[in-house]
Design a protein around this motif. Structure first.
Motif, PDB file in Angstrom:
ATOM      1  N   LEU A  89     -46.691  -5.685 -15.219  1.00 40.12           N
ATOM      2  CA  LEU A  89     -46.124  -5.273 -16.509  1.00 40.12           C
ATOM      3  C   LEU A  89     -46.819  -4.018 -17.042  1.00 40.12           C
ATOM      4  O   LEU A  89     -46.164  -3.091 -17.530  1.00 40.12           O
ATOM      5  N   ARG A  90     -48.151  -3.984 -16.939  1.00 40.91           N
ATOM      6  CA  ARG A  90     -48.888  -2.812 -17.439  1.00 40.91           C
ATOM      7  C   ARG A  90     -48.538  -1.562 -16.642  1.00 40.91           C
ATOM      8  O   ARG A  90     -48.421  -0.468 -17.203  1.00 40.91           O
ATOM      9  N   ASP A  91     -48.380  -1.725 -15.315  1.00 41.10           N
ATOM     10  CA  ASP A  91     -48.014  -0.570 -14.483  1.00 41.10           C
ATOM     11  C   ASP A  91     -46.711   0.055 -14.951  1.00 41.10           C
ATOM     12  O   ASP A  91     -46.527   1.275 -14.854  1.00 41.10           O
ATOM     13  N   ASN A  92     -45.809  -0.776 -15.424  1.00 44.12           N
ATOM     14  CA  ASN A  92     -44.515  -0.262 -15.862  1.00 44.12           C
ATOM     15  C   ASN A  92     -44.524   0.174 -17.317  1.00 44.12           C
ATOM     16  O   ASN A  92     -43.474   0.387 -17.916  1.00 44.12           O
ATOM     17  N   MET A  93     -45.741   0.335 -17.859  1.00 39.00           N
ATOM     18  CA  MET A  93     -45.913   0.958 -19.173  1.00 39.00           C
ATOM     19  C   MET A  93     -46.709   2.261 -19.032  1.00 39.00           C
ATOM     20  O   MET A  93     -47.006   2.920 -20.023  1.00 39.00           O
ATOM     21  N   LYS A  94     -47.090   2.596 -17.788  1.00 35.02           N
ATOM     22  CA  LYS A  94     -47.866   3.821 -17.531  1.00 35.02           C
ATOM     23  C   LYS A  94     -46.932   5.033 -17.467  1.00 35.02           C
ATOM     24  O   LYS A  94     -45.718   4.892 -17.304  1.00 35.02           O
ATOM     25  N   TYR A  95     -47.527   6.256 -17.532  1.00 32.95           N
ATOM     26  CA  TYR A  95     -46.724   7.472 -17.583  1.00 32.95           C
ATOM     27  C   TYR A  95     -46.772   8.298 -16.299  1.00 32.95           C
ATOM     28  O   TYR A  95     -46.161   9.346 -16.204  1.00 32.95           O
ATOM     29  N   SER A  96     -47.539   7.832 -15.310  1.00 28.38           N
ATOM     30  CA  SER A  96     -47.532   8.534 -14.016  1.00 28.38           C
ATOM     31  C   SER A  96     -47.917   7.561 -12.917  1.00 28.38           C
ATOM     32  O   SER A  96     -48.576   6.550 -13.169  1.00 28.38           O
TER      33      SER A  96
END
Length: 903
Positions: free
Chosen positions: A194-201
């Protein structure tokens, strides 16, 4: 009679042909023989030659061989490495277990059969592909222990091992995921996704894919915990004072003011209670209108319902404990504390108000996924546990996993008694205490399973009154000493009372656990002193084991039946490991929760017929079968609940995949200028369609709306009234002028700040806008799922209604995204900074994993606007994985990015 005939025929068929598991095990026997045949040859290899096998296998895979082609030599390699490094040789049944794990299946192996060692076979084999293997455990302790313990085998064979536990930095997590084999907990893997899919790169993301996973205690993780979604949330407004005031009102609530349904964990106010509350709320100035159920009082009703549930459904020391001025949830299956987890919809705050501890702010959902949908991301999934057969249907339906029961290495010698049933709980506990005292007197170790902290401490107090000697109580209060308490549970005369034995991870060995004793008692010793101490420990354990065996092995006592037969089997399975003798017995009463909430039909009349008297117990196969049928009904009901929750979550999951894949595509793109331009042109089309009705005359145009929206969304001052007065003007000309003006404004900004900087800004704004709207969309779907069920009254299928509205909301999200991105880019003014864009700060976010039956998190609603034109309805599954330049799956003939993939 027919039923008896069918049962007899089924039993006969099983004797003749064997069970499906028997046939599977038989299929693997030839490979076991081949592995055994290689053993003498592999024993002759030097350590370096054995280690070189890893590179040899990888070369063979690169040359076109498959993983399954390498099973025999790879398993032989791991077995030999284990003998050299750990001094442990895989049994033949463990080799079969490894083959089951390699075949997208669940290996059901009894407690003490060495599941941790079994996993090394399939882990090593699949890690040869270099895509990363995840080994999922139920807690941080087991992740660390297993990674350190089994990691010695992998390290010996030239493979790296990583550990994912709570508290790691992103850099540490990324390094752990880059390893060949990564151990971690189910929660950490899910939250990282879930956190990975809140990152910007891409560079900021830590996971590198989902190739293969082995789930330890698979029934606990994929069934028990799968009822609870993983949620990442952020704080919303503080309402502490309101919670305290609402909690104060619970003192006036009496019998007759509310109704409780324990079966469904629900509590509601009666009309009498509502009238009483309305009167008090009006006096205190909290009621905004005459009726509590007027729309102005919706939030108040929500808080009152949360407070009622906190007081009437949730019990201290059973559902939660108070520790360090915090309310900490206790997992109903494992009996462990769950620090960091919080109930949602204000329930946790209501419990904090009830217990007079500091009230923390409510949270808004930012990202969410169920374990079902997270683990279905893996291309290949397997699991292992001691108890899975009773849930085989669910594993097959939800995950496509077959359950294969692996035979024990040595025959089972445990004696399992029929259930003893008493009329009252007091009589039952007196009988349990007498049996425990008798076992201790003859030196037999006893493990007692209870269902709550309250009952474990009550039993411990009863034993003290009966002058029973030393005992250990294992519950959420003593979580830190858990492994050591379990390790000593096999000592002669030891008494261990545990709230639950699911997934404890430490084996109960008669005489004591050798590894744990060595770890504890040789700290600081070296050389001959250490070796002498180890020899003394081995001698002591051997003597203690003989005493425990002579007394009958481990006695397991269940103080009541759980809703799930698996939990009972997990407790029972702690006795009789590796061919040891053992004994198990369950004591029940008519006052137990299972018997009270899910009453067994005609149990009272059955007991009367069997002649149950005061202070006596009845032990009869009829009673045991009747209780098992009741458990089966509960399990079936829980399966239906999970299946229904999953149907609704699948709708959101399809949309989640589309959003997450679009984010990845945007992150990977060097320049999102084309996408931003498409969005801007889409906004122009929307402005024109809203202000110029089809086939209308200029005097019918809404020129004020056109000018207002052009200023608001495009930052353009346009003479809309003058345009409408021109001769020969039409919607197409207006659209062209707006497009040219908006494009010129964007080009001017690009010239002002440079193309490189605007590329970064565009990508950042697009990603942040997607994230913000996705959060609002999650909240809307959450609210929709709670109310859509009422449409069944109108003879409409709630699930179909939900699917249709969810799709419309998703289209609205895309329309709003176009406007939000265009508006921000049109108005943005930059302060030029040379530093690169930092990763989003996720440290202030809260991770929770809550039971859906307790409600979802509060969040704001959706404010999406209607898109310019209706799109052809399409199953969201068809949108997953479609390239932006590919034809749209709906059959419109347009490119995906110009149709259902348009922003």
């Amino acid at each position: 009679m027919k039923g008896i005939d069918l049962m007899a025929l089924a039993a006969l068929a099983r004797r003749l042909f064997g069970t499906p598991s028997d046939r599977q095990v038989k299929r693997f026997q030839p490979k076991v023989a081949q592995i055994n045949a290689l053993e003498p040859q592999f024993e002759q290899l030097s350590d370096d030659e054995l280690r070189a096998k890893t590179a040899e296998f990888r070369e063979q895979l690169a040359a076109g061989r498959s993983i399954n082609d390498l099973i025999v030599p790879a398993f032989a390699t791991v077995r030999e490495a284990s003998k050299r490094v750990l001094g442990m040789r895989h049994f033949d049944v463990q080799l079969i277990g490894g083959m089951v794990l390699n075949e997208r299946a669940i290996a059901e192996m009894r407690t003490g059969e060495g599941k941790t060692l079994v996993a090394t076979l399939a882990v090593y084999l699949n890690a040869l592909e270099g895509k990363g293997v995840h080994v999922v455990t139920v807690n941080d302790y087991l992740a660390r222990r297993d990674a350190a313990w089994m990691g010695r085998i992998y390290s010996f064979l030239g493979m790296s091992t990583g550990i994912i536990v709570h508290g790691l930095t992103d850099a540490e997590r990324k390094a752990a995921y880059e390893a060949d084999i990564t151990y971690g907990t189910n929660n950490e893997f899910g939250f990282d996704y879930l956190r990975d899919n809140m990152k910007y790169s891409r560079a900021q993301m830590v996971q590198r894919g989902h190739a293969y996973a082995i789930v330890d205690e698979v029934d606990s993780i994929l069934i028990d915990e799968a009822r609870t979604p993983l949620i990442i949330s952020g704080p919303s407004e503080d309402r502490s004072e309101l919670y305290v005031r609402i909690d104060g009102l619970m003192s006036i609530i009496e019998e007759g003011d509310f109704e409780v349904d324990e079966k469904h964990r629900a509590a509601t106010f009666t009309d009498q209670g509502i009238e009483k509350l309305e009167e008090r709320l009006a006096t205190e100035g909290l009621l905004k209108s005459a009726s509590l159920y007027d729309v102005e009082n919706v939030a108040l009703v929500h808080h009152l319902n949360s407070a009622l549930r906190a007081h009437k459904l949730f019990r201290k020391d059973k559902d939660y404990i108070v520790r360090n001025d915090e309310v900490v949830i206790i997992d109903e299956f494992s009996g462990r504390m769950m620090p960091g987890r919080r109930y949602s919809e204000g329930l946790h705050q209501a419990l904090e108000a009830k217990e007079h501890v500091k009230i923390q702010a409510e949270n808004q959902t930012l990202a969410s996924i169920t374990f079902q949908n997270y683990f279905r991301l893996y291309k290949k999934l397997a699991g292992m546990t001691g108890t899975a057969a009773t849930e085989a249907e669910e594993f097959g339906d939800i995950y496509g996993l077959e359950v294969v029961t692996i035979p024990t290495n040595l025959p089972i010698q445990r004696k399992d008694d029929e259930d003893a049933i008493f009329r009252t709980a007091e009589e039952k506990f007196d009988a349990i205490a007498d049996l425990i005292k008798h076992c201790q007197e003859r030196g037999q170790p006893v493990l007692v399973g209870t269902t709550s902290i309250e009952k474990s401490e009550m039993l411990a107090e009863l034993l003290r009154k009966k002058n029973v000697g030393q005992m250990n109580v294992l519950n959420a209060r003593h979580h830190e000493q858990e492994a050591y308490i379990v390790a000593d549970a096999g000592l002669p005369g030891a008494i261990t009372i545990a709230t639950n034995m699911a997934g404890r991870g430490t084996d109960i060995q008669l005489g004591g656990n050798l590894e744990m004793r060595i770890e504890r008692e040789t700290e600081g010793l070296e050389g001959e002193a250490r070796e002498a101490k180890i020899a003394e420990i081995k001698r002591t354990i051997a003597e203690a084991k003989e005493k425990a065996l002579a007394a009958g092995g481990l006695m397991v006592i269940g103080t009541e039946r759980h809703e799930s037969r698996r939990i009972d089997n997990q407790l029972r399975g702690r006795s009789g490991r590796q061919g040891d003798p053992g004994h198990s017995a369950f004591f029940l009463s008519l006052q137990d929760d299972l018997m009270r909430i899910f009453p067994v039909d005609s149990m009272d009349s059955m007991l009367s017929k069997l002649g149950l008297q005061q202070g006596e117990s009845i032990t009869h196969p009829w009673v045991t079968k009747a209780i098992e049928r009741a458990q089966g009904k509960v399990e079936a009901r829980n399966f239906d609940i999970r299946k229904n929750i999953l149907k609704y979550d699948d709708v959101m999951n399809d949309q989640r995949k589309v959003i997450f894949e679009q984010r990845l595509e945007l992150m990977d793109a060097e320049d999102v200028g084309e996408t931003v331009t498409e969005m801007r042109h889409g906004v122009v089309d929307a402005i024109v369609s809203r202000s110029i009705p089809p086939r209308s005359y200029p005097e019918q145009w809404d020129v004020e709306l056109m000018a207002t929206e052009a200023k608001s969304l495009l930052n353009l001052d346009i003479p809309a009234a003058e345009w409408a007065a021109e001769e020969g003007i039409d919607a197409e000309i207006v659209t062209q002028r707006l497009v040219e003006a908006a494009d010129a404004k964007a080009a001017e900004k690009r010239e002002k700040y440079s193309a490189d900087i605007m590329r970064q800004v565009e990508k950042s704004i697009v990603l942040q806008s997607i994230d913000g709207l996705w959060r609002e969309h999650l909240a809307t779907l959450d609210h929709l799922s709670k109310v859509v069920g009422w449409r069944g009254i109108a003879q409409r299928d709630p699930l179909n209604e939900y699917k249709q509205e969810a799709f419309e909301l998703f289209q609205n999200l895309l329309g709003t995204l176009r406007e939000r991105v265009t508006q921000q880019l049109s108005h943005v003014e930059l302060q030029i900074r040379p530093e690169p864009q930092p990763a989003p700060d996720l440290s202030g976010l809260q991770q929770t994993h809550i039971d859906p039956t307790t409600g979802e998190n509060d969040a704001v609603g959706d404010d999406a606007s209607i898109p310019t034109g209706p799109l052809k309805p399409i199953d969201p599954k068809l949108l997953v994985g479609v390239s932006r330049n590919a034809p749209c799956p709906c059959g419109s003939g347009k490119k995906f990015k110009h149709c259902h993939g348009a922003f």
